[in-house]
Design an enzyme around this catalytic site. Structure first.
Site: not given
Ligand code: GLN
Length: 489
Positions: A78, A158, A182
């Site tokens: 990420k 997210s 997330s």
């Protein structure tokens, strides 16, 4: 050779050990598929040269008998984790050109275990969102579609790039972060498994901060076992993060015994919320039955402060974010828009560098921390946070694990929920409580809705009892036997 990108991490490790294929072949298979799946927009930055070099080094280590726990496994990271010398954006324009001179502890640990990095994955800007629509680098597309309907759907957020990459077979596993859901919400929307460990289990050092008292790193992968393997490599005390806890990291994989006889599973009555689809309610009941049929005992429990969780989260998270994001001033990192004075430079840089949702959070955060409103909002939210934790502490006197849905709906279209931030915030109704209480939570794919989209069930565990959590999740996963695949992977 069959398509290596469909293997689980566990199967790939076996294949590597048995010399059925090399780390280089495994990496190359993923790099080719990444080129074919560009439309998902899962990666912000691809690092093919680094990946090949790491894969070759892994093959050499394995030949020398020195393979680590994740040796040769291609992962996506990420883009909230700082990676040395590799562009790190947090999905924001304001970090333009930022190449950290240091490596986050979690990514360093993954590399120490032999993992290969395919690239940096797209995300909501500064991890604020539930749809990956707030990224400066554009929407991530969910590889799943409704049956007979070509509408592009969100992957959740997210960690939307992480979830889409794992579901789309362009990473065997990925790192995520979870401040209010997330990891678990995008996992649920993409048919993948995602675990947010206990607060303090993984180091936050080198992860771009959103809300420091809530943020935790964790893996997204395609099986509970793969999550157990990855978490084992990511977790552990770090002197550079004083909130990371000095506790031994258990062998999470060993915890997957398949035996949950006698375990007490709590079903919180307050999680039956208005507007939740009947399909999700039915799946939740089915999940409970599965666990019962494996010898667990079901118990209705009460978490009475649940209804305050979202408002509490949306005070505490923006408050911490407004403070954390004060450092992006055009001086130290990334973007700078020149102005006639220092103040004007700050203003122009922040106006141009932050997106709409991030600005909204900064404004909410500074408002709830302001002298006139601190007691009314921030202090009150802190008190409710303590009550939410107390609800869980009471519940865990009677049960070992709690079962809930992961999300109130399946993946939605990019224009659904548009311009209604509150509707978007509702996505986290089942997940934020877990962050507020600092507990571990996992989402397991449990079935498809009537339109063929994946739905997840969430399990919540006691603090630092990821072993019981993973053991239960593994049994749930076996009962659900989720084998569906998105089209075209
Ligand atoms: N969707 C939530 C938010 O927008 C949670 C995000 C997260 O966990 N990083 O804040």
């Amino acid at each position: 050779m069959s398509d290596l990108t469909h293997l689980t991490i566990a199967a790939a490790l076996d294949g590597l050990a048995a010399k059925k294929f090399s780390a280089r072949e495994l990496t190359d298979a993923h790099l080719s598929k990444m080129a074919a799946q560009k439309k998902l927009n899962a990666y912000i930055t691809e690092t093919p040269d680094l990946a090949r070099a790491q894969a070759d080094a892994s093959d050499q280590r394995r030949a020398a008998g020195k393979a680590g726990a994740l040796d040769g496994i291609p992962l996506g990271i990420k883009d909230l984790f700082c990676t040395e010398g590799v562009l790190t954006t947090a999905g924001s324009h304001i970090l333009d050109g930022f190449k950290p001179t240091y490596e986050s502890t979690v990514t360093q640990k993954l590399f120490d275990a032999g993992a290969v990095m395919l690239g940096k994955l797209n995300l909501d800007e500064f991890a604020m969102g539930s749809s990956n629509k707030t990224s400066y680098y554009g929407n991530v597309i969910n590889p799943w579609k409704r049956q007979g309907d070509e509408t592009e759907l969100v992957p959740g957020g997210s960690s939307g790039g992480s979830a889409a990459a794992v579901a789309g077979r362009i990473a065997m596993g990925a790192t995520g972060t979870d401040t209010g859901g997330s990891i678990r919400q995008p996992a649920a929307l993409t048919g993948t498994v995602g675990i947010k460990p206990t607060y303090g289990r993984c180091s936050r050092w080198g992860i771009v901060a959103f809300a420091s008292s809530l943020d935790q790193a964790g893996p997204i992968a395609r099986s509970v076992e793969d999550c157990a393997i990855m978490l084992g490599a990511m977790a552990g005390h770090d002197p550079k993060d004083s909130t990371s806890v000095e506790m031994a990291v258990p062998d999470f994989r060993k915890a997957l015994t398949g035996d949950i006889r006698g375990l007490k599973i709590g079903i919180p009555k307050e999680y039956r919320v208005d507007g939740m689809s009947g399909e999700i309610d039915a799946l939740w009941a089915k999940g409970a039955e599965w666990l019962k049929s494996q010898g667990a005992e079901l118990k209705e429990i009460s978490l009475p402060h649940t209804k305050y969780a979202l408002p509490t989260y949306y005070i505490i998270a923006p408050a911490e974010a407004s403070s954390n994001l004060a450092r992006y001033d055009g001086v130290r990192f990334g973007l700078r828009v020149p102005g006639n004075s220092l103040d004007e430079m700050y203003e122009l840089t922040r106006a141009a560098g932050f997106g709409k949702e991030v600005k909204r959070r900064i404004m909410i955060g500074t408002y709830v921390l302001s002298a006139g409103y601190y007691d009314a909002y921030y202090l009150q939210a802190q008190r409710i946070r303590a009550l939410i934790l107390k609800d869980f502490t009471e519940a865990f006197k009677d049960v070992d694990v709690i079962l809930t849905p992961s999300t109130p709906s399946a993946a939605f279209g990019f224009h659904e929920n548009e311009d209604d931030p509150v509707q978007m915030y509702l996505n986290d109704v089942f997940t934020v409580t877990v962050n507020l209480a600092g507990l571990p939570g996992i989402s397991v794919p449990a079935g498809l809705d009537g339109k063929g989209l994946p739905l997840g069930l969430q399990l919540i565990g006691r603090a630092f009892d990821e072993e019981t959590l993973l053991r239960t999740a593994h049994v749930l996963e076996r009962s659900a036997n989720f084998t569906a695949l998105p089209a075209g992977v």
